[in-house]
Scaffold this motif. Structure first.
Motif, PDB file in Angstrom:
ATOM      1  N   ALA A 164       0.885  -1.175   0.169  1.00 20.70           N
ATOM      2  CA  ALA A 164       0.024   0.040  -0.032  1.00 20.70           C
ATOM      3  C   ALA A 164       0.873   1.081   0.061  1.00 20.70           C
ATOM      4  N   LEU A 165       2.084   1.177   0.747  1.00 23.32           N
ATOM      5  CA  LEU A 165       2.840   2.632   0.672  1.00 23.32           C
ATOM      6  C   LEU A 165       3.066   2.891  -0.690  1.00 23.32           C
ATOM      7  N   GLY A 166       3.993   1.707  -1.196  1.00 24.88           N
ATOM      8  CA  GLY A 166       4.668   2.113  -2.461  1.00 24.88           C
ATOM      9  C   GLY A 166       3.541   2.295  -3.561  1.00 24.88           C
ATOM     10  N   LEU A 167       2.454   1.630  -3.686  1.00 31.29           N
ATOM     11  CA  LEU A 167       1.519   1.798  -4.658  1.00 31.29           C
ATOM     12  C   LEU A 167       0.942   3.458  -4.520  1.00 31.29           C
ATOM     13  N   GLU A 168       0.924   3.810  -3.092  1.00 33.87           N
ATOM     14  CA  GLU A 168       0.185   5.134  -2.784  1.00 33.87           C
ATOM     15  C   GLU A 168       1.316   6.136  -3.282  1.00 33.87           C
ATOM     16  N   ALA A 169       2.848   5.802  -3.427  1.00 34.16           N
ATOM     17  CA  ALA A 169       3.619   6.616  -3.950  1.00 34.16           C
ATOM     18  C   ALA A 169       3.722   6.643  -5.538  1.00 34.16           C
ATOM     19  N   LEU A 170       3.352   5.292  -6.028  1.00 32.38           N
ATOM     20  CA  LEU A 170       3.061   5.357  -7.458  1.00 32.38           C
ATOM     21  C   LEU A 170       1.934   6.458  -7.941  1.00 32.38           C
TER      22      LEU A 170
ATOM     23  N   ARG B 256       0.811   8.823  -6.350  1.00 31.41           N
ATOM     24  CA  ARG B 256       1.175  10.214  -6.200  1.00 31.41           C
ATOM     25  C   ARG B 256       2.387  10.755  -7.138  1.00 31.41           C
ATOM     26  N   GLY B 257       2.884   9.999  -8.145  1.00 32.94           N
ATOM     27  CA  GLY B 257       4.058  10.527  -9.069  1.00 32.94           C
ATOM     28  C   GLY B 257       5.295   9.879  -9.007  1.00 32.94           C
ATOM     29  N   ALA B 258       5.619   8.795  -8.202  1.00 33.42           N
ATOM     30  CA  ALA B 258       6.784   8.230  -8.030  1.00 33.42           C
ATOM     31  C   ALA B 258       6.807   7.508  -9.472  1.00 33.42           C
ATOM     32  N   SER B 259       8.353   7.088  -9.913  1.00 33.15           N
ATOM     33  CA  SER B 259       8.565   6.641 -11.264  1.00 33.15           C
ATOM     34  C   SER B 259       8.394   5.022 -11.197  1.00 33.15           C
ATOM     35  N   ARG B 260       8.836   4.561 -10.214  1.00 36.96           N
ATOM     36  CA  ARG B 260       9.023   2.992 -10.028  1.00 36.96           C
ATOM     37  C   ARG B 260       9.056   2.769  -8.584  1.00 36.96           C
ATOM     38  N   VAL B 261       8.955   1.418  -8.215  1.00 40.91           N
ATOM     39  CA  VAL B 261       8.908   0.962  -6.846  1.00 40.91           C
ATOM     40  C   VAL B 261       9.322  -0.707  -6.736  1.00 40.91           C
ATOM     41  N   ALA B 262      10.161  -0.716  -5.883  1.00 45.63           N
ATOM     42  CA  ALA B 262      10.624  -1.973  -5.799  1.00 45.63           C
ATOM     43  C   ALA B 262       9.957  -2.611  -4.302  1.00 45.63           C
ATOM     44  N   PHE B 263       9.401  -3.547  -4.325  1.00 41.83           N
ATOM     45  CA  PHE B 263       8.815  -4.173  -3.030  1.00 41.83           C
ATOM     46  C   PHE B 263       9.805  -5.289  -2.377  1.00 41.83           C
ATOM     47  N   VAL B 264      10.089  -5.419  -1.348  1.00 40.26           N
ATOM     48  CA  VAL B 264      10.684  -6.572  -0.614  1.00 40.26           C
ATOM     49  C   VAL B 264       9.953  -7.099   0.428  1.00 40.26           C
TER      50      VAL B 264
ATOM     51  N   ARG C 183       1.041  -9.061  -4.979  1.00 33.88           N
ATOM     52  CA  ARG C 183       0.933  -9.239  -6.621  1.00 33.88           C
ATOM     53  C   ARG C 183      -0.693  -8.723  -6.758  1.00 33.88           C
ATOM     54  N   ALA C 184      -1.579  -9.184  -5.951  1.00 33.81           N
ATOM     55  CA  ALA C 184      -2.972  -8.971  -6.549  1.00 33.81           C
ATOM     56  C   ALA C 184      -2.967  -7.393  -6.648  1.00 33.81           C
ATOM     57  N   ASN C 185      -2.322  -6.662  -5.506  1.00 36.30           N
ATOM     58  CA  ASN C 185      -2.484  -5.103  -5.682  1.00 36.30           C
ATOM     59  C   ASN C 185      -1.806  -4.528  -6.672  1.00 36.30           C
ATOM     60  N   ILE C 186      -0.613  -4.987  -6.927  1.00 37.02           N
ATOM     61  CA  ILE C 186       0.054  -4.522  -8.231  1.00 37.02           C
ATOM     62  C   ILE C 186      -0.839  -4.680  -9.529  1.00 37.02           C
ATOM     63  N   ASP C 187      -1.722  -5.942  -9.668  1.00 37.46           N
ATOM     64  CA  ASP C 187      -2.508  -6.286 -10.580  1.00 37.46           C
ATOM     65  C   ASP C 187      -3.453  -5.143 -10.737  1.00 37.46           C
ATOM     66  N   LYS C 188      -4.247  -4.998  -9.590  1.00 31.66           N
ATOM     67  CA  LYS C 188      -5.396  -4.120  -9.200  1.00 31.66           C
ATOM     68  C   LYS C 188      -4.774  -2.563  -9.931  1.00 31.66           C
ATOM     69  N   CYS C 189      -3.765  -2.241  -9.587  1.00 29.50           N
ATOM     70  CA  CYS C 189      -3.031  -0.817  -9.935  1.00 29.50           C
ATOM     71  C   CYS C 189      -2.410  -0.813 -11.265  1.00 29.50           C
ATOM     72  N   ARG C 190      -2.545  -2.046 -11.963  1.00 29.07           N
ATOM     73  CA  ARG C 190      -1.902  -2.063 -13.307  1.00 29.07           C
ATOM     74  C   ARG C 190      -0.536  -1.440 -13.303  1.00 29.07           C
TER      75      ARG C 190
ATOM     76  N   GLY D  53       2.165  -3.319 -12.943  1.00 24.18           N
ATOM     77  CA  GLY D  53       3.402  -4.452 -13.406  1.00 24.18           C
ATOM     78  C   GLY D  53       4.682  -3.837 -14.054  1.00 24.18           C
ATOM     79  N   ALA D  54       4.549  -3.006 -14.904  1.00 26.70           N
ATOM     80  CA  ALA D  54       5.567  -2.361 -15.726  1.00 26.70           C
ATOM     81  C   ALA D  54       6.653  -1.537 -14.997  1.00 26.70           C
ATOM     82  N   VAL D  55       5.965  -0.894 -13.676  1.00 25.49           N
ATOM     83  CA  VAL D  55       6.897  -0.034 -13.008  1.00 25.49           C
ATOM     84  C   VAL D  55       7.226  -0.506 -11.634  1.00 25.49           C
ATOM     85  N   THR D  56       7.049  -1.809 -11.531  1.00 21.70           N
ATOM     86  CA  THR D  56       7.233  -2.252 -10.036  1.00 21.70           C
ATOM     87  C   THR D  56       8.294  -3.760 -10.018  1.00 21.70           C
ATOM     88  N   ASP D  57       8.852  -3.787  -8.932  1.00 17.95           N
ATOM     89  CA  ASP D  57       9.957  -5.043  -8.840  1.00 17.95           C
ATOM     90  C   ASP D  57       9.247  -5.593  -7.763  1.00 17.95           C
TER      91      ASP D  57
END
Length: 186
Positions: A63-69, A71-79, A90-97, A99-103
């Motif tokens: 949720a924190l990384g997706l919120e940043a996306l 609001r204008g972040a360019s890429r997020v790496a989740f660990v 993975r479900a939340n990355i899919d909901k936000c579409r 996948g191309a800007v996340t690791d």
């Protein structure tokens, strides 16, 4: 849970249910997440979000990384190394579409190793409370070159965390049972 602001504002994220106490899955509440982003955007330390490369340690639902996306972040790496967390992430990355800007890395955040690319300008850290994992994760991130010079680190914990060599505290706020500490490389 939902995205609070930005271009994905209002998007409902995957249901966590009661969370996963065994895996220490305790998502940041919408209220605390909103307070964190208000502090980042409106604080006196400058808004670190636009075009930022974000590292979300102990990512949980993401949720924190997706919120940043949103609001204008360019890429997020989740660990995160938890099975329940990674499924929700993975479900939340899919909901936000997104996948191309996340690791999404299955990795122990306290043993990151060396970073092979540029450091991250915004780092979120929401470890299981009271286990000393935050300090170890930040030491690992600093030693491995994961945190860029001038980066902003946002650390959630149940109590004020101890100092970490190489980082200086620039702000700290309490929201209910959560203490949010903002740090920068010294």
């Amino acid at each position: 849970m939902r995205i609070i602001g930005g271009n994905l504002r209002g998007l409902k994220l995957a249901e966590v249910g009661a969370g996963d106490p065994a895996a220490h899955l305790r998502p940041t509440t919408d209220r605390v997440r909103e307070a964190i982003f208000n502090l980042l955007i409106n604080g006196t330390h400058g808004n670190p979000i636009p075009n930022a490369r974000v590292l979300d340690l102990f990512a949980g639902t993401g949720a924190l990384g997706l919120e940043a996306l949103s609001r204008g972040a360019s890429r997020v790496a989740f660990v995160d190394d938890g099975a329940a967390s990674r499924a929700l992430l993975r479900a939340n990355i899919d909901k936000c579409r997104a996948g191309a800007v996340t690791d999404c890395w299955r990795r122990d955040a306290t043993r990151l190793g060396d970073n092979s690319c540029a450091g991250y300008g915004l780092v979120f850290l929401d470890p299981p409370y009271g286990k000393g994992l935050g300090e170890r994760a930040l030491q690992s991130a600093l030693a491995g070159g994961w945190i860029a010079p001038g980066a902003m680190v946002v650390w959630e914990e149940a109590a004020a965390p101890p100092p970490v060599a190489g980082l200086e505290q620039i702000d700290q706020r309490q929201y209910g049972d959560t203490v949010v500490t903002l740090l920068r490389p010294a």
